[in-house]
Enzyme design. Structure first.
Site, PDB file in Angstrom:
ATOM      1  CE  LYS A  44     -13.402  -6.446  64.241  1.00 48.06           C
ATOM      2  NZ  LYS A  44     -12.506  -6.123  63.047  1.00 48.06           N
ATOM      3  NE  ARG A 145      -5.305  -5.724  59.475  1.00 50.85           N
ATOM      4  CZ  ARG A 145      -6.560  -5.499  60.182  1.00 50.85           C
ATOM      5  NH1 ARG A 145      -6.714  -4.386  60.749  1.00 50.85           N
ATOM      6  NH2 ARG A 145      -7.469  -6.126  59.930  1.00 50.85           N
ATOM      7  CE1 TYR A 280      -5.932  11.754  92.079  1.00 48.29           C
ATOM      8  CE2 TYR A 280      -6.829  10.790  90.356  1.00 48.29           C
ATOM      9  CZ  TYR A 280      -6.614  10.713  91.594  1.00 48.29           C
ATOM     10  OH  TYR A 280      -7.210   9.590  92.449  1.00 48.29           O
ATOM     11  CG  MET A 328      -8.951   3.394  87.409  1.00 44.75           C
ATOM     12  SD  MET A 328      -8.028   2.108  88.634  1.00 44.75           S
ATOM     13  CE  MET A 328      -6.323   2.609  88.324  1.00 44.75           C
TER      14      MET A 328
HETATM   15  C1  LIG Z   1     -13.242  -5.908  61.959  1.00 42.53           C
HETATM   16  C2  LIG Z   1     -13.286  -6.304  60.530  1.00 42.53           C
HETATM   17  C3  LIG Z   1     -14.420  -6.195  59.990  1.00 42.53           C
HETATM   18  C4  LIG Z   1     -15.763  -5.290  60.187  1.00 42.53           C
HETATM   19  O1  LIG Z   1     -15.299  -3.995  59.897  1.00 42.53           O
HETATM   20  P1  LIG Z   1     -16.164  -2.776  60.023  1.00 42.53           P
HETATM   21  O2  LIG Z   1     -15.391  -1.683  59.606  1.00 42.53           O
HETATM   22  O3  LIG Z   1     -16.413  -2.541  61.656  1.00 42.53           O
HETATM   23  O4  LIG Z   1     -17.474  -3.330  59.322  1.00 42.53           O
HETATM   24  C5  LIG Z   1     -14.357  -6.971  58.374  1.00 42.53           C
HETATM   25  N1  LIG Z   1     -13.324  -7.567  58.346  1.00 42.53           N
HETATM   26  C6  LIG Z   1     -12.214  -7.789  58.666  1.00 42.53           C
HETATM   27  C7  LIG Z   1     -11.360  -8.939  58.385  1.00 42.53           C
HETATM   28  C8  LIG Z   1     -12.292  -7.112  60.017  1.00 42.53           C
HETATM   29  O5  LIG Z   1     -11.151  -7.237  61.018  1.00 42.53           O
END
Ligand SMILES: *Cc1c(COP(=O)(O)O)cnc(C)c1O
Length: 422
Positions: A44, A145, A280, A328
């Site tokens: 992802k 969640r 800055y 930036m």
């Molecule tokens: C991001 C994610 C993972 C992977 O998590 P890591 O800690 O990076 O291994 C696994 N399952 C779900 C649902 C996630 O959102």
């Protein structure tokens, strides 16, 4: 940089070198640690900033049979562009109403469902497409969640999904959940979530669900809780070689090698007198006559502004610290009188074995986690892929340090003509 890496040619302002050999070795290490489970490489958010397509392909080459994304758009993009071998499964889990269900059904994605609205939408899409949808029911075992609550909600979701399955509209391919505190080994919620997961799976199976895969382990659980591996482990950060539990061990302690090295070319070196404000707000003032080096990356490139005054950089063999604010597009380091040539290499982070800082060092400097450091490196920084091909023996030797006696599939098949080790 690894010796086998082709030297990147054009001089670049900045680049993120992505060591695909390290990524493959990490996948093999993780597979060896979870030998009874299939491995999902979580790619992802553009593979945590490393580049989704090359990383997905490398992970599959090292034996990942599943890929995971958050959004359906990410998953559809992989199906369209990654050129994956047939049979590689892609699962996505972050849906919103009206999502591209029909496209996902037609692209043969595994879709996570946590609620009845999603079940209704996927059933309608399957009917329209004339194809059964692959769905995985997500249980909230305590993360609070996404996921379906235990009890009546779970019973309703399981019951309705089974009715749709009986009608040929979908196939329930998985039952799954996600941990809240797996990165705190010993946290009581881990055992509690595992127990509830077993109960919710047992309930669904008792009703007639026959999942291909049951899964709950992320990277930290894969590394520390073999009893959480079930049929599949979903590893993200560990695939990229970053320790998910820095309090307990570094990447090397877990047999992992960081995949991303972030470099920039020093853009300017100049002498300044003492008392000179830098960047800055003048939050850094030179303590005496010194030299300043301009590093041409900033918060637009993902360098955290919270690392102002603290972020480490290797220049000319020495650790330097961000002097004053990260802007930036650039920041400054005090070179203490050294005068590297403009164009000299500055390494912000990498595996750490050439004296450079790591993403974990930046995380500490910025008060965050290394996941955020690598994931936020911006699109203005080109990714340069190195070690697309590495001798299998090297990988087997690396894995052997953590999993004694391990022999990679490729070595076992004698692809390189030699058996390596045991
Ligand atoms: C991001 C994610 C993972 C992977 O998590 P890591 O800690 O990076 O291994 C696994 N399952 C779900 C649902 C996630 O959102």
């Amino acid at each position: 940089m690894n010796e086998t890496a082709p030297a990147p040619t054009a001089p670049l302002r900045a680049r993120a070198e992505i060591d695909l050999g390290a990524l493959r070795a990490n996948v093999r290490t993780l597979r060896a640690l979870a030998p009874g489970a299939a491995l999902m490489a979580v790619v992802k958010s553009d593979a945590y900033g490393h580049g989704a397509v090359p990383c997905a392909r490398a992970a599959v080459g090292a034996g990942a049979t599943w890929l995971g994304t958050a959004t359906p758009e990410e998953a559809l993009d992989l199906r369209a562009r990654a050129g994956l071998p047939a049979g590689v499964r892609i699962m996505c889990w972050l849906w919103t109403p009206g999502g591209p269900w029909r496209e996902a059904v037609e692209a043969d994605l595994d879709m996570s469902l946590s609620d009845m609205w999603a079940l209704r939408e996927v059933v309608a899409a399957a009917r329209a497409a004339g194809l059964p949808a692959r769905v995985q029911l997500k249980a909230d075992t305590g993360l609070g969640r996404n996921g379906c609550q235990p009890g009546d909600d779970w019973a309703e979701l399981v019951g309705e999904a089974l009715r749709a399955e009986a009608g040929g509209l979908l196939r329930i391919t998985g039952l799954w959940s996600h941990f809240a505190c797996a990165d705190e080994p010993g946290h009581p919620s881990v055992d509690a979530q595992l127990a509830l997961f077993r109960e919710m799976v047992a309930y669904a199976e008792g009703q007639g669900v026959r999942p291909e895969v049951r899964h709950i382990a992320n990277s930290p659980a894969t590394l520390t809780r073999p009893d959480s591996h079930f049929d599949l482990v979903r590893t993200g950060i560990a695939v990229y070689g970053v320790s998910p539990i820095p309090e307990q061990g570094s990447s090397a302690d877990f047999g992992l090698r960081p995949v991303m090295t972030l470099k920039a070319s020093v853009a300017l070196v100049k002498q300044v007198p003492g008392g000179h404000g830098v960047s800055y707000g003048h939050h850094y003032v030179t303590p005496g006559t010194t030299t300043l080096g301009l590093i041409p990356v900033g918060y637009a490139d993902g360098i955290p502004r919270h690392a102002s005054g603290t972020g480490p950089v290797l220049v000319g063999g020495k650790w330097r610290t961000v002097a004053g604010r990260v802007a930036m597009d650039q920041f400054v380091v005090d070179l203490g009188g050294d005068e590297p040539e403009p164009g000299a290499e500055a390494i912000l982070f990498g595996p750490g074995d050439r004296g450079e800082p790591t993403a974990e060092d930046w995380a500490q400097a910025a008060g965050t986690i290394a996941y955020e450091i690598v994931t936020r490196i911006g699109t203005r920084v080109p990714r340069v892929y190195v070690n697309e091909d590495v001798p299998v023996e090297d990988e087997a030797a690396l894995i052997d340090r953590v999993v004694p006696g391990y022999e990679s599939d490729d070595a076992a098949q004698g692809r390189d003509g030699k058996r390596s080790g045991t």
